[in-house]
Structure formats: structure tokens, C-alpha cells
Design a protein around this motif. Structure first.
Motif, PDB file in Angstrom:
ATOM      1  N   SER A   1       0.760  -1.136  -0.084  1.00 39.74           N
ATOM      2  CA  SER A   1      -0.069   0.129  -0.108  1.00 39.74           C
ATOM      3  C   SER A   1       0.789   1.499   0.109  1.00 39.74           C
ATOM      4  O   SER A   1       0.544   2.243  -0.431  1.00 39.74           O
ATOM      5  CB  SER A   1      -0.793   0.217   1.335  1.00 39.74           C
TER       6      SER A   1
ATOM      7  N   SER B   1      -1.975   6.488   2.431  1.00 38.07           N
ATOM      8  CA  SER B   1      -1.503   5.396   3.514  1.00 38.07           C
ATOM      9  C   SER B   1      -0.184   6.260   4.205  1.00 38.07           C
ATOM     10  O   SER B   1       0.508   6.661   3.532  1.00 38.07           O
ATOM     11  CB  SER B   1      -1.001   4.131   2.839  1.00 38.07           C
TER      12      SER B   1
ATOM     13  N   MET C   1       6.866  -3.329  18.922  1.00 38.60           N
ATOM     14  CA  MET C   1       5.423  -2.901  18.224  1.00 38.60           C
ATOM     15  C   MET C   1       4.516  -4.514  18.257  1.00 38.60           C
ATOM     16  O   MET C   1       3.414  -3.929  18.632  1.00 38.60           O
ATOM     17  CB  MET C   1       5.731  -2.613  16.871  1.00 38.60           C
TER      18      MET C   1
ATOM     19  N   ASP D   1       6.421  -6.591   9.914  1.00 37.91           N
ATOM     20  CA  ASP D   1       5.584  -5.337   9.804  1.00 37.91           C
ATOM     21  C   ASP D   1       4.032  -6.110  10.085  1.00 37.91           C
ATOM     22  O   ASP D   1       3.988  -7.136  10.847  1.00 37.91           O
ATOM     23  CB  ASP D   1       5.701  -4.647   8.541  1.00 37.91           C
ATOM     24  N   ALA D   2       3.324  -5.610   9.469  1.00 34.59           N
ATOM     25  CA  ALA D   2       1.783  -6.125   9.730  1.00 34.59           C
ATOM     26  C   ALA D   2       1.553  -7.129   8.885  1.00 34.59           C
ATOM     27  O   ALA D   2       0.557  -7.093   8.104  1.00 34.59           O
ATOM     28  CB  ALA D   2       0.647  -4.895   9.555  1.00 34.59           C
TER      29      ALA D   2
HETATM   30  O1  PMV Z   1       0.670   2.958   6.214  1.00 32.17           O
HETATM   31  P1  PMV Z   1       0.147   1.735   6.941  1.00 32.17           P
HETATM   32  O2  PMV Z   1      -1.146   2.054   7.255  1.00 32.17           O
HETATM   33  O3  PMV Z   1       0.256   0.564   5.837  1.00 32.17           O
HETATM   34  O4  PMV Z   1       0.777   1.242   8.286  1.00 32.17           O
HETATM   35  C1  PMV Z   1       2.453   0.847   8.202  1.00 32.17           C
HETATM   36  C2  PMV Z   1       2.602   0.033   9.257  1.00 32.17           C
HETATM   37  C3  PMV Z   1       3.928  -0.872   9.479  1.00 32.17           C
HETATM   38  O5  PMV Z   1       4.421  -1.298   7.944  1.00 32.17           O
HETATM   39  C4  PMV Z   1       3.769  -1.888  10.322  1.00 32.17           C
HETATM   40  C5  PMV Z   1       4.961   0.300  10.104  1.00 32.17           C
HETATM   41  C6  PMV Z   1       5.717   1.312   9.184  1.00 32.17           C
HETATM   42  O6  PMV Z   1       6.085   2.066   9.854  1.00 32.17           O
HETATM   43  O7  PMV Z   1       5.843   1.060   7.839  1.00 32.17           O
END
Ligand code: PMV
Length: 338
Positions: free
Chosen positions: A128, A160, A264, A304-305
Motif C-alpha cells: 500500500s 497510506s 510494536m 511489519d503487519a
Molecule cells: O501505512 P500503513 O497504514 O500501511 O501502516 C504501516 C505500518 C507498518 O508497516 C507496520 C510500520 C511502518 O512504519 O511502515
């Protein structure tokens, strides 16, 4: 928004107008991996983070996007992801279309967005981030805004959060900022090259993530009894990681990035209900990294997530990593970008 401005106002102040200046806009953007994570928002609508964060971009691994006006008059945007039309009732389509609402030349204008990722989509591999960064760059090309890097980062952040860091190669710092209006929350590249640095992507399953990072961040900060400790942890890790980058100190960089990622995930596990992105393969991969380290191979991981790991090491250990993780893709972030 806290100061009464809407997201539409925020975007309108950044870009002059949206009139197509060519038949299509094209762009590419790299994926990025946070070495010190962004995990928590101070403003959900504007994607304003609780803290700053630092990332490394993944060279040629990321998204390529083409934007134009949709040809058929279907009264809807058309989104194509990796050569397949995206269902108009999917969460991904809605997210993109809502973002595009801010850039329509007139209400009956619909976009065709054709995007390809050479990384797995929605599995915690920052697709993303590269996706929204490439989309903003493609819009900049299509409308010929000639926007500054800062403006593009401010726009990508709304799509994002981590996308604001995907506009550059190499190390990137996202300054979280303090203002309610969000205009001081954007990323910039760090002026450091580290040609020997390597990142290996270890895939631990290809399924879509169980909970979006957006939802998971909110749930973490609303319910974890330890959430208030996070900003201080990040502030300390940011100092150390930036120092490690300047001094090319791999052990310091790797240990801190690994500890930050584990902090985290510990926060997420302490959310109610708990959020767990790891699977058995993730745990086995972490154990393998530990074994390698016990054998004297300087390798560290971040997560990461999603269930995947990204390994951080130097080129001298590339052979050892390839032997231990034969399936992993090894990336040289500072290689010449095509
Ligand atoms: O930008 P998002 O909503 O996809 O969140 C990113 C979250 C992590 O990848 C876990 C941490 C980061 O800083 O990229």
C-alpha cells in the motif's frame, strides 16, 4: 480534523487544480520497510502519526501505476491490479476510489488506475505504501502539477501513512510533525548511502492479512495498557538508528530495528483483543535468525503487519543467508536503480 478544516481543504491547499494535461500519467515507487516503525495515529482522517519513523526503500521492488480517464461511461472508477479488474465492492477499491474523489476534475469524471506490484499485495509487505506513492506520482504526471517532493509526500501520506516514505530510494525519515493541520508531517530522504547493506524478504505464507494496519493501530492504542510507552521507545530507537546509519554500524542498526519491531508486536499482543500477525513459519524464521547469530553471522530481522520477515545484513553474509533461507529474495537497496 482538530482545527475544523476538512481533508478536502487540506488537499486543495496543496494542489492548484486537476485538469488532465496528457493522455495518461505514469509512475513507479519502491516499497519501503520501516526500521523504526510508525504504529499509531494522532489524527485518523489525515493519517498523522504519533511519532516519526525511519525506513529503507527496496530498490526496484514496488509499484508501477498508470492513471487515465476511464473510457467506458460506467459511472465508476476502474481499478486494475496486477492485470485483474478489482471488484467494485472490495475494501481496496473503496479505499482507492475515496482517495481519487479528491482529484476528480468534475464529479462525473472517473479514473482508470492500472497498477502492478512486484511484491505480494496486502500481506504486510508495504504494497500500500508503494501503491499510494506511485498513484500520487502518476497523478502528478497526469495533471502536470509539478508539485514539490514535500507536497507529494504530504499527499501520499493521506492515502497510506507509510506511503509518504515511498517517494525516495535509500533511507527515509518521516518527521511526524506536531501541527493539527498536518502540513509538517512529511518524509525526506537521509543523505546516507550504504552499498553493502542487504535486505532479504522471507515470505511466511501468502494469505491476506487478518486485520488492516489501520484498524490494528487504532485498536492497539485504544486498548493496550502499554500503549503510552510507545512514543518514548520510538524516540530513543530513532536516535540510535540514525546514528547507526551515519556510522554504518550494522549491529546497532539491526539490534535496534529488531527490538523496535518486537516492541510494536508486543504492544499489539497486549491489545484487547490481541492482534497477532505471526504464524508458525514466522516463529521458525525468527529462531533460524537467532541460530545464525549464535554461529557468528550478523543478521537481524524486522516484521511489519504480516507474517513475513525482512532480514538485515551485510553483503559479506549474503551466501550464508541464501543457504539458510533459499527461498528468500535478497535486495541490495543501494544498487543502481533502473
Ligand atoms: O501505512 P500503513 O497504514 O500501511 O501502516 C504501516 C505500518 C507498518 O508497516 C507496520 C510500520 C511502518 O512504519 O511502515
Amino acid at each position: 480534523m482538530a482545527n475544523g478544516l476538512t481533508l478536502a481543504d487540506y488537499i486543495q491547499q496543496l494542489i492548484p487544480s486537476c485538469q488532465p494535461a496528457k493522455s495518461a500519467g505514469h509512475a513507479e515507487a519502491p516499497a519501503n520497510i520501516a526500521l523504526v516503525k510508525y504504529w499509531g495515529k494522532r489524527d485518523v482522517e489525515l493519517n498523522l502519526p504519533l511519532t516519526s519513523s525511519v525506513s529503507i526503500s527496496l530498490a526496484n521492488h514496488g509499484s508501477t501505476t498508470r492513471v487515465t480517464e476511464a473510457e467506458e461511461d460506467g459511472g465508476k472508477d476502474r481499478v486494475i491490479l496486477n492485470q485483474q479488474a478489482v471488484a467494485t465492492d472490495s475494501a481496496f477499491y473503496h479505499r482507492l476510489s475515496k482517495f481519487l474523489d479528491h482529484f476528480r476534475p468534475h464529479p462525473k469524471f472517473f479514473f482508470e488506475v492500472n497498477t502492478s506490484n512486484n511484491i505480494p499485495t496486502a500481506s504486510g509487505l508495504a504494497s500500500s505504501a508503494s501503491g499510494f506513492a506511485a498513484l500520487v506520482l502518476a497523478l502528478n504526471d497526469y495533471f502536470q502539477w509539478h508539485a514539490t517532493d514535500k507536497t507529494l509526500s504530504l499527499l501520499a501520506r493521506v492515502g497510506s501513512g507509510s506511503a509518504c516514505r515511498s517517494l525516495w530510494h535509500g533511507f527515509v525519515l518521516w518527521e511526524g510533525g506536531e501541527q493539527d493541520d498536518g502540513y509538517d508531517s512529511f518524509a525526506k530522504p537521509l543523505d546516507s548511502q550504504w552499498p553493502d547493506l542487504r535486505i532479504a524478504v522471507v515470505l511466511n505464507g501468502a494469505e491476506e492479512k487478518s486485520i488492516s494496519s489501520r484498524k490494528a493501530m487504532i485498536q492497539t492504542h485504544n486498548t493496550s495498557p502499554f500503549a503510552k510507552l510507545w512514543p518514548d521507545c520510538v524516540a530513543k530507537d530513532l536516535e540510535i538508528v540514525q546514528q547507526a546509519i551515519v556510522n554504518q554500524n550494522l549491529a546497532l542498526l539491526g539490534e535496534t530495528a529488531e527490538a523496535n519491531a518486537e516492541a510494536m508486536h508486543a504492544l499489539m499482543l497486549s491489545a484487547r483483543p490481541a492482534i497477532n500477525y505471526a504464524n508458525t513459519c514466522t516463529l521458525n524464521s525468527k529462531a533460524k535468525v537467532q541460530t545464525l547469530r549464535n554461529q557468528g553471522v550478523a543478521v537481524y530481522y524486522t516484521q511489519d503487519a504480516g507474517p513475513h520477515l525482512k532480514l538485515i545484513f551485510a553483503s559479506e553474509n549474503e551466501a550464508a543467508i541464501r543457504t539458510a533461507f533459499p527461498e528468500a529474495e535478497v535486495i541490495a537497496p543501494f544498487q543502481a536503480i533502473k
